[in-house]
Each structure stands twice: as structure tokens, then as C-alpha cells.
Scaffold this motif. Structure first.
Motif, PDB file in Angstrom:
ATOM      1  N   ALA A  66       0.569  -1.330   0.602  1.00 28.32           N
ATOM      2  CA  ALA A  66       0.185  -0.001   0.151  1.00 28.32           C
ATOM      3  C   ALA A  66       0.599   1.024  -0.218  1.00 28.32           C
ATOM      4  O   ALA A  66       0.621   2.995   0.160  1.00 28.32           O
ATOM      5  CB  ALA A  66      -1.080   0.111   1.140  1.00 28.32           C
ATOM      6  N   GLY A  67       1.925   0.612   0.132  1.00 28.15           N
ATOM      7  CA  GLY A  67       2.856   2.113  -0.081  1.00 28.15           C
ATOM      8  C   GLY A  67       3.372   2.726   1.391  1.00 28.15           C
ATOM      9  O   GLY A  67       4.057   3.798   1.372  1.00 28.15           O
ATOM     10  N   GLY A  68       2.957   2.044   2.770  1.00 29.52           N
ATOM     11  CA  GLY A  68       3.447   2.367   3.809  1.00 29.52           C
ATOM     12  C   GLY A  68       4.849   1.454   5.142  1.00 29.52           C
ATOM     13  O   GLY A  68       5.617   0.342   3.551  1.00 29.52           O
ATOM     14  N   THR A  69       5.441   1.425   5.624  1.00 29.91           N
ATOM     15  CA  THR A  69       5.880   0.914   6.055  1.00 29.91           C
ATOM     16  C   THR A  69       5.279   0.842   8.202  1.00 29.91           C
ATOM     17  O   THR A  69       4.301   1.120   7.793  1.00 29.91           O
ATOM     18  CB  THR A  69       7.579   1.867   6.988  1.00 29.91           C
ATOM     19  OG1 THR A  69       6.914   2.315   7.644  1.00 29.91           O
ATOM     20  CG2 THR A  69       7.879   2.158   5.046  1.00 29.91           C
ATOM     21  N   LEU A  70       5.919  -0.402   8.637  1.00 21.57           N
ATOM     22  CA  LEU A  70       5.439  -0.290   9.552  1.00 21.57           C
ATOM     23  C   LEU A  70       5.251   0.499  10.364  1.00 21.57           C
ATOM     24  O   LEU A  70       4.320   0.490  11.438  1.00 21.57           O
ATOM     25  CB  LEU A  70       5.864  -1.594  10.518  1.00 21.57           C
ATOM     26  CG  LEU A  70       6.016  -2.791  10.012  1.00 21.57           C
ATOM     27  CD1 LEU A  70       6.641  -4.173  10.761  1.00 21.57           C
ATOM     28  CD2 LEU A  70       4.872  -3.983   9.817  1.00 21.57           C
ATOM     29  N   ASP A  71       5.953   1.250  10.825  1.00 26.44           N
ATOM     30  CA  ASP A  71       5.813   2.740  11.434  1.00 26.44           C
ATOM     31  C   ASP A  71       4.642   3.597  10.938  1.00 26.44           C
ATOM     32  O   ASP A  71       4.485   4.033  12.182  1.00 26.44           O
ATOM     33  CB  ASP A  71       7.414   3.528  11.078  1.00 26.44           C
ATOM     34  CG  ASP A  71       7.943   2.856  12.319  1.00 26.44           C
ATOM     35  OD1 ASP A  71       8.615   2.270  12.711  1.00 26.44           O
ATOM     36  OD2 ASP A  71       9.335   3.926  11.109  1.00 26.44           O
ATOM     37  N   ASP A  72       3.659   3.481  10.416  1.00 26.36           N
ATOM     38  CA  ASP A  72       2.557   3.631   9.791  1.00 26.36           C
ATOM     39  C   ASP A  72       1.643   2.998  10.803  1.00 26.36           C
ATOM     40  O   ASP A  72       0.769   4.157  11.033  1.00 26.36           O
ATOM     41  CB  ASP A  72       2.374   3.680   8.094  1.00 26.36           C
ATOM     42  CG  ASP A  72       2.863   4.885   7.196  1.00 26.36           C
ATOM     43  OD1 ASP A  72       3.894   5.908   7.604  1.00 26.36           O
ATOM     44  OD2 ASP A  72       3.629   4.709   6.535  1.00 26.36           O
ATOM     45  N   ILE A  73       1.311   1.629  11.255  1.00 27.83           N
ATOM     46  CA  ILE A  73       0.805   1.081  12.016  1.00 27.83           C
ATOM     47  C   ILE A  73       0.644   1.960  12.874  1.00 27.83           C
ATOM     48  O   ILE A  73       0.898   2.276  13.983  1.00 27.83           O
ATOM     49  CB  ILE A  73       1.245  -0.042  12.205  1.00 27.83           C
ATOM     50  CG1 ILE A  73       0.895  -1.343  10.688  1.00 27.83           C
ATOM     51  CG2 ILE A  73       0.249  -0.950  13.495  1.00 27.83           C
ATOM     52  CD1 ILE A  73       1.461  -2.549  10.966  1.00 27.83           C
ATOM     53  N   THR A  74      -0.592   2.493  13.314  1.00 28.47           N
ATOM     54  CA  THR A  74      -1.215   2.862  14.596  1.00 28.47           C
ATOM     55  C   THR A  74      -1.734   2.048  15.758  1.00 28.47           C
ATOM     56  O   THR A  74      -2.109   2.468  17.096  1.00 28.47           O
ATOM     57  CB  THR A  74      -2.062   4.345  14.298  1.00 28.47           C
ATOM     58  OG1 THR A  74      -3.209   3.618  13.366  1.00 28.47           O
ATOM     59  CG2 THR A  74      -1.743   5.025  13.683  1.00 28.47           C
ATOM     60  N   PHE A  75      -2.691   1.380  15.225  1.00 30.46           N
ATOM     61  CA  PHE A  75      -3.532   0.481  16.278  1.00 30.46           C
ATOM     62  C   PHE A  75      -3.707  -0.813  15.558  1.00 30.46           C
ATOM     63  O   PHE A  75      -3.190  -1.641  14.642  1.00 30.46           O
ATOM     64  CB  PHE A  75      -4.939   0.418  15.300  1.00 30.46           C
ATOM     65  CG  PHE A  75      -6.193   0.087  17.178  1.00 30.46           C
ATOM     66  CD1 PHE A  75      -5.704   0.800  18.243  1.00 30.46           C
ATOM     67  CD2 PHE A  75      -6.419  -0.792  17.354  1.00 30.46           C
ATOM     68  CE1 PHE A  75      -6.529   0.368  19.768  1.00 30.46           C
ATOM     69  CE2 PHE A  75      -6.869  -1.743  17.829  1.00 30.46           C
ATOM     70  CZ  PHE A  75      -7.336  -0.653  19.440  1.00 30.46           C
TER      71      PHE A  75
END
Length: 132
Positions: A66-75
Motif C-alpha cells: 500500500a506504500g507504507g511501513t510498519l511505522d505507519d501502523i497506529t493500532f
């Protein structure tokens, strides 16, 4: 509202009518992820740490597609079969989220595959990422 299905290359057939992830308005919703191989068979029987690693690698693949990283996970929503595995699951979880941790909850419950010891679903905020 437009939404995009996120299906990483090599994803196996799902157990039910769902996709690995949905991206809508910059928010990625990752479906509940079990420790399954491409044929929907549970891997690493009896090893909660290895199953957790497999689950988090699968989630990482969805987020990166999707274009992100695990750092983008908020929940994260964590489901475990047995509280005896809580420490093993948390040990691996801490490797994948070494810095600022996402919010989360963890409950004990039965899982759709009896051999599965852990399932995790995630929410990531990707901003303007559009997915692949």
C-alpha cells in the motif's frame, strides 16, 4: 468514498470473502491475519513466536504494498488462543515495533483455524499513499 483493495503479490486464496487490506482516504485496514501459507494451511505448529513473526511479516507485506511501513501502523488488534503464549507473542511484537508502539488490545479467544495461536489485524495511516 473511493477505496482500493490491497493484495500483495503471491497472496494465497483467503479463507472467507475478504482481501488482505483496504486503503481508503489514506487509512489502511489490514484484515485479521493468521499464520497461513499460500494454501491456507497453518505454519509453525505449536510455536507462538514463529507464528507471530509469520503474521507480522504478512502484515508488513500488505502495508508495504500500500506504500507504507510498519511505522505507519497506529493500532493492532491481537487475538491469542492461550495466555501462556502472551510473552512469546510480545517478544516478537517488540522486534517489529521497536520505537514508538502502536495502540493495541489483546484478547484470548478461539481462532478460525484450531492450530493457529495468534491473529493480528492492523490499522495504518498512510497519508496520501495510493497503494499499488
Amino acid at each position: 468514498m473511493p477505496k482500493t483493495a490491497i493484495v500483495p503479490p503471491g497472496t494465497g486464496k483467503p479463507l472467507a470473502p475478504y482481501v488482505p487490506g483496504i486503503l481508503a482516504d489514506g487509512i489502511l485496514y489490514v484484515s485479521g491475519t493468521l499464520p497461513l501459507d499460500a494454501e491456507a494451511q497453518v505454519v509453525h505448529h505449536g510455536d507462538a513466536a514463529a507464528q507471530t513473526r509469520h503474521v507480522l511479516e504478512t502484515i508488513k507485506g500488505v502495508v508495504e504494498t500500500a506504500g507504507g511501513t510498519l511505522d505507519d501502523i497506529t493500532f493492532n488488534h491481537i487475538f491469542l488462543k492461550d495466555w501462556a503464549d502472551y510473552a512469546a507473542i510480545n517478544g516478537v511484537y517488540a522486534e517489529y515495533f521497536p520505537g514508538e508502539k502502536p495502540a493495541r488490545y489483546c484478547i484470548q479467544c478461539g481462532l478460525v483455524k484450531p492450530e493457529a495461536l495468534v491473529e493480528i489485524a492492523s490499522v495504518a495511516h498512510l497519508g496520501t499513499a495510493t497503494g499499488a
